[in-house]
Design a protein around this motif. Structure first.
Motif, PDB file in Angstrom:
ATOM      1  N   ILE A  83       0.876  -1.241   0.087  1.00 39.38           N
ATOM      2  CA  ILE A  83       0.089  -0.081  -0.310  1.00 39.38           C
ATOM      3  C   ILE A  83       0.891   1.282  -0.052  1.00 39.38           C
ATOM      4  O   ILE A  83       1.770   1.416   1.187  1.00 39.38           O
ATOM      5  CB  ILE A  83      -1.093  -0.094   1.313  1.00 39.38           C
ATOM      6  N   SER A  84       0.516   2.059  -1.073  1.00 34.76           N
ATOM      7  CA  SER A  84       1.544   3.535  -0.914  1.00 34.76           C
ATOM      8  C   SER A  84       0.385   4.469  -1.138  1.00 34.76           C
ATOM      9  O   SER A  84      -0.478   4.657  -1.838  1.00 34.76           O
ATOM     10  CB  SER A  84       2.391   3.440  -2.047  1.00 34.76           C
ATOM     11  N   ASN A  85       0.477   5.709  -0.212  1.00 34.06           N
ATOM     12  CA  ASN A  85      -0.084   7.023  -0.468  1.00 34.06           C
ATOM     13  C   ASN A  85      -1.430   6.836  -0.043  1.00 34.06           C
ATOM     14  O   ASN A  85      -2.320   7.465  -0.762  1.00 34.06           O
ATOM     15  CB  ASN A  85       0.139   7.603  -1.626  1.00 34.06           C
ATOM     16  N   PHE A  86      -1.867   5.951   0.864  1.00 32.76           N
ATOM     17  CA  PHE A  86      -3.455   5.865   1.362  1.00 32.76           C
ATOM     18  C   PHE A  86      -3.600   6.131   2.660  1.00 32.76           C
ATOM     19  O   PHE A  86      -2.972   5.452   3.815  1.00 32.76           O
ATOM     20  CB  PHE A  86      -3.867   4.271   0.869  1.00 32.76           C
TER      21      PHE A  86
ATOM     22  N   LYS B 213      -0.630  12.852  -5.344  1.00 33.99           N
ATOM     23  CA  LYS B 213      -0.270  11.671  -5.887  1.00 33.99           C
ATOM     24  C   LYS B 213      -1.310  10.558  -5.910  1.00 33.99           C
ATOM     25  O   LYS B 213      -2.215  10.670  -5.325  1.00 33.99           O
ATOM     26  CB  LYS B 213       0.973  11.184  -5.260  1.00 33.99           C
ATOM     27  N   ASP B 214      -1.141   9.561  -6.797  1.00 33.06           N
ATOM     28  CA  ASP B 214      -2.091   8.496  -6.931  1.00 33.06           C
ATOM     29  C   ASP B 214      -1.827   7.520  -5.860  1.00 33.06           C
ATOM     30  O   ASP B 214      -0.673   7.546  -5.159  1.00 33.06           O
ATOM     31  CB  ASP B 214      -1.605   7.546  -8.193  1.00 33.06           C
ATOM     32  N   ILE B 215      -2.948   6.782  -5.488  1.00 24.88           N
ATOM     33  CA  ILE B 215      -2.886   5.975  -4.460  1.00 24.88           C
ATOM     34  C   ILE B 215      -2.561   4.674  -5.148  1.00 24.88           C
ATOM     35  O   ILE B 215      -2.994   4.388  -6.284  1.00 24.88           O
ATOM     36  CB  ILE B 215      -4.240   5.608  -3.628  1.00 24.88           C
ATOM     37  N   GLU B 216      -1.408   3.715  -4.558  1.00 26.75           N
ATOM     38  CA  GLU B 216      -1.218   2.415  -5.177  1.00 26.75           C
ATOM     39  C   GLU B 216      -1.234   1.366  -4.418  1.00 26.75           C
ATOM     40  O   GLU B 216      -0.700   1.321  -3.252  1.00 26.75           O
ATOM     41  CB  GLU B 216       0.392   2.879  -5.686  1.00 26.75           C
ATOM     42  N   ILE B 217      -1.957   0.364  -4.700  1.00 30.64           N
ATOM     43  CA  ILE B 217      -2.256  -1.072  -4.201  1.00 30.64           C
ATOM     44  C   ILE B 217      -1.910  -1.873  -4.819  1.00 30.64           C
ATOM     45  O   ILE B 217      -2.810  -2.119  -5.843  1.00 30.64           O
ATOM     46  CB  ILE B 217      -3.684  -0.983  -3.441  1.00 30.64           C
ATOM     47  N   SER B 218      -1.367  -2.857  -4.541  1.00 22.51           N
ATOM     48  CA  SER B 218      -0.939  -4.367  -5.203  1.00 22.51           C
ATOM     49  C   SER B 218      -1.432  -5.355  -4.281  1.00 22.51           C
ATOM     50  O   SER B 218      -1.044  -5.302  -2.852  1.00 22.51           O
ATOM     51  CB  SER B 218       0.462  -4.445  -5.801  1.00 22.51           C
ATOM     52  N   PHE B 219      -1.737  -6.523  -4.861  1.00 20.39           N
ATOM     53  CA  PHE B 219      -1.676  -7.621  -3.955  1.00 20.39           C
ATOM     54  C   PHE B 219      -1.197  -8.862  -4.691  1.00 20.39           C
ATOM     55  O   PHE B 219      -1.620  -8.755  -5.902  1.00 20.39           O
ATOM     56  CB  PHE B 219      -3.069  -7.913  -3.530  1.00 20.39           C
ATOM     57  N   SER B 220      -0.545  -9.683  -4.152  1.00 19.41           N
ATOM     58  CA  SER B 220      -0.055 -10.753  -4.685  1.00 19.41           C
ATOM     59  C   SER B 220      -0.086 -12.271  -3.972  1.00 19.41           C
ATOM     60  O   SER B 220      -0.728 -12.242  -2.788  1.00 19.41           O
ATOM     61  CB  SER B 220       1.370 -10.827  -4.918  1.00 19.41           C
ATOM     62  N   CYS B 221      -0.121 -13.336  -4.682  1.00 20.27           N
ATOM     63  CA  CYS B 221      -0.217 -14.804  -4.040  1.00 20.27           C
ATOM     64  C   CYS B 221       1.068 -15.530  -4.647  1.00 20.27           C
ATOM     65  O   CYS B 221       1.433 -15.463  -5.778  1.00 20.27           O
ATOM     66  CB  CYS B 221      -1.420 -15.227  -4.291  1.00 20.27           C
TER      67      CYS B 221
ATOM     68  N   SER C 184      -3.135   6.884   6.290  1.00 21.04           N
ATOM     69  CA  SER C 184      -1.796   7.275   7.124  1.00 21.04           C
ATOM     70  C   SER C 184      -0.675   6.162   6.793  1.00 21.04           C
ATOM     71  O   SER C 184       0.399   6.262   7.381  1.00 21.04           O
ATOM     72  CB  SER C 184      -2.241   6.881   8.707  1.00 21.04           C
ATOM     73  N   ILE C 185      -1.076   5.705   5.612  1.00 22.19           N
ATOM     74  CA  ILE C 185       0.005   4.417   4.853  1.00 22.19           C
ATOM     75  C   ILE C 185       0.977   5.310   3.937  1.00 22.19           C
ATOM     76  O   ILE C 185       0.237   5.338   2.758  1.00 22.19           O
ATOM     77  CB  ILE C 185      -0.799   3.207   4.658  1.00 22.19           C
ATOM     78  N   ALA C 186       2.176   5.566   4.231  1.00 18.16           N
ATOM     79  CA  ALA C 186       3.006   6.186   3.321  1.00 18.16           C
ATOM     80  C   ALA C 186       3.354   5.221   2.138  1.00 18.16           C
ATOM     81  O   ALA C 186       3.251   5.232   1.044  1.00 18.16           O
ATOM     82  CB  ALA C 186       4.339   6.914   3.692  1.00 18.16           C
ATOM     83  N   SER C 187       4.035   4.150   2.778  1.00 19.98           N
ATOM     84  CA  SER C 187       4.209   2.969   2.073  1.00 19.98           C
ATOM     85  C   SER C 187       4.594   1.727   2.915  1.00 19.98           C
ATOM     86  O   SER C 187       5.318   1.723   3.882  1.00 19.98           O
ATOM     87  CB  SER C 187       5.732   3.047   1.285  1.00 19.98           C
ATOM     88  N   GLN C 188       3.985   0.639   2.721  1.00 17.14           N
ATOM     89  CA  GLN C 188       4.158  -0.560   3.566  1.00 17.14           C
ATOM     90  C   GLN C 188       3.710  -1.834   2.865  1.00 17.14           C
ATOM     91  O   GLN C 188       2.543  -1.918   2.203  1.00 17.14           O
ATOM     92  CB  GLN C 188       3.123  -0.191   4.852  1.00 17.14           C
ATOM     93  N   SER C 189       4.732  -2.842   2.937  1.00 17.31           N
ATOM     94  CA  SER C 189       4.194  -4.220   2.761  1.00 17.31           C
ATOM     95  C   SER C 189       3.704  -5.134   3.626  1.00 17.31           C
ATOM     96  O   SER C 189       4.161  -4.699   5.020  1.00 17.31           O
ATOM     97  CB  SER C 189       5.517  -4.855   2.100  1.00 17.31           C
ATOM     98  N   ILE C 190       2.597  -5.656   3.654  1.00 12.89           N
ATOM     99  CA  ILE C 190       2.280  -6.259   4.709  1.00 12.89           C
ATOM    100  C   ILE C 190       1.702  -7.798   4.377  1.00 12.89           C
ATOM    101  O   ILE C 190       1.123  -8.171   3.230  1.00 12.89           O
ATOM    102  CB  ILE C 190       0.617  -5.764   5.140  1.00 12.89           C
ATOM    103  N   PRO C 191       2.500  -8.702   5.022  1.00 11.75           N
ATOM    104  CA  PRO C 191       2.203 -10.305   4.660  1.00 11.75           C
ATOM    105  C   PRO C 191       0.668 -10.588   5.373  1.00 11.75           C
ATOM    106  O   PRO C 191       0.306 -10.175   6.206  1.00 11.75           O
ATOM    107  CB  PRO C 191       3.147 -11.189   5.628  1.00 11.75           C
TER     108      PRO C 191
END
Length: 354
Positions: A7-10, A81-89, A12-19
């Motif tokens: 998650i980036s720019n959302f 800036k854009d909000i960027e969210i990615s998810f993976s498996c 309170s979350i500037a940039s964070q990877s979450i398992p």
């Protein structure tokens, strides 16, 4: 199963990877950003489906605010800036990822726009065949926060089916299950045995939007209690057991403050049961909580499935996420996670007062 979100720019979350595991628990003080993590997943879910309308986001449990406040404002022009969210498996030793980029023109009544993997865009949309099957569970992601007054009415309908974010639609779903998933109704009945007073639940009156319970302490024959007289703990347990059991509910969802209305010992037993049902029926859940009791239902040795995350804010105000590993004790003494939590050893507690 979704294994990671970035998650980036959302908010309170500037940039964070979450398992993520099959059962992920978030702990943290009020205002740390737990709900923001869940709402980022709502945004990603709507974005993956190409539908980011306000009504859809609200119907999935998001607290809507102005577009400026949806973006982080930790740096100059950050809220442009854009909000960027990615998810993976991980699937067959391969990692599949879908990225969503969200923009807004700041005009009144306009909706968010989403680009999904821009390098693969075809006429503004990605064919479903290019979105990995294993990631398809993100589509139905919802944040559930059931309310006692909604569950007690029992016949309320929500924006989202089969279950609304506050518990709407429960009676209708149980009617469908009674017809098409009768074995699962029996499983729900068995799960409700956690409640000591509950001898048996009668679902046969669901056509009238009622259920009846035989209280083991009432000796008089034929005296049953309907849902209007049932305590909130029963109705919450009924909702959660239905959510984790039915094939009609989403495969990926979140629950905020699952401990509401439940005795600490009961919520520990309930969470263990929900983990069992989640594994059996392919459900993946994220739980936010302030209850130490829930932590004792986790098995941190099972690193693929049970994940505990401590959420906090750093000195710059950014939401940070730290995965809690199983504590190692050189003496061999077993210390419950709930105790470590209350002692402040694993994070998740406020530090601005004693």
């Amino acid at each position: 199963m979704i294994r990671n979100i970035q998650i980036s720019n959302f908010k309170s979350i500037a940039s964070q990877s979450i398992p993520l595991g099959r059962f992920t628990v978030l702990i943290g003080e009020n205002g740390a950003g737990k709900s923001n993590i869940l709402e980022a997943l709502v945004m990603a879910s709507a974005g993956a489906a190409g539908r980011v309308e306000r009504e859809i986001l609200i119907g999935r449990g998001m607290r809507m605010t102005s577009p400026t406040l949806m973006r982080s404002a930790f740096e100059e022009n950050g809220n442009k800036k854009d909000i960027e969210i990615s998810f993976s498996c991980s699937l067959y030793n391969e990692t599949e990822t879908l990225k969503c980029f969200f923009s807004h023109d700041e005009k009144p009544y306009s909706n968010w726009k989403v680009n999904r993997n821009p390098e693969k865009m075809r006429n503004g949309k990605i064919p479903l065949s290019e979105i990995p099957f294993a990631l398809s569970g993100i589509y139905g992601f919802i944040i559930y926060s059931p309310e006692y007054h909604i569950l007690r009415k029992f016949d309320s309908e929500g924006q989202t089916t089969p279950l609304g974010v506050q518990g709407q639609g429960l009676a209708e779903l149980l009617i469908v299950m009674l017809k098409n998933e009768h074995g699962k109704i029996n499983e729900i009945n068995e799960g409700l045995a956690f409640l000591g007073f509950c001898e048996k639940v009668y679902f046969s009156s669901l056509s009238n939007k009622k259920i009846y319970v035989k209280d083991r302490y009432i000796q008089q024959d034929g005296v049953l209690i309907d849902q209007l007289s049932l305590n909130e703990g029963f109705l919450f347990c009924l909702f959660y057991l239905t959510l984790f059991t039915s094939s009609y509910t989403p495969n990926f969802f979140a629950i905020e403050n699952i401990e509401n209305g439940l005795n600490p010992k009961l919520v520990e037993a309930l969470v263990k049961k929900l983990k069992e049902l989640g594994a059996k029926y392919g459900k993946q859940a994220i739980i936010s909580t302030h209850s130490p009791a829930i932590l004792d239902a986790l098995n941190l040795d099972d690193e693929e499935n049970d994940i505990l995350l401590a959420v906090s804010r750093n000195l710059d105000g950014h939401t940070r996420v730290n995965r809690v590993k199983k504590p190692r004790n050189s003496t061999g003494e077993v210390t419950r996670l709930s105790e470590l939590f209350l002692r402040g050893f694993i994070g998740g507690l406020p530090k601005n007062f004693v």
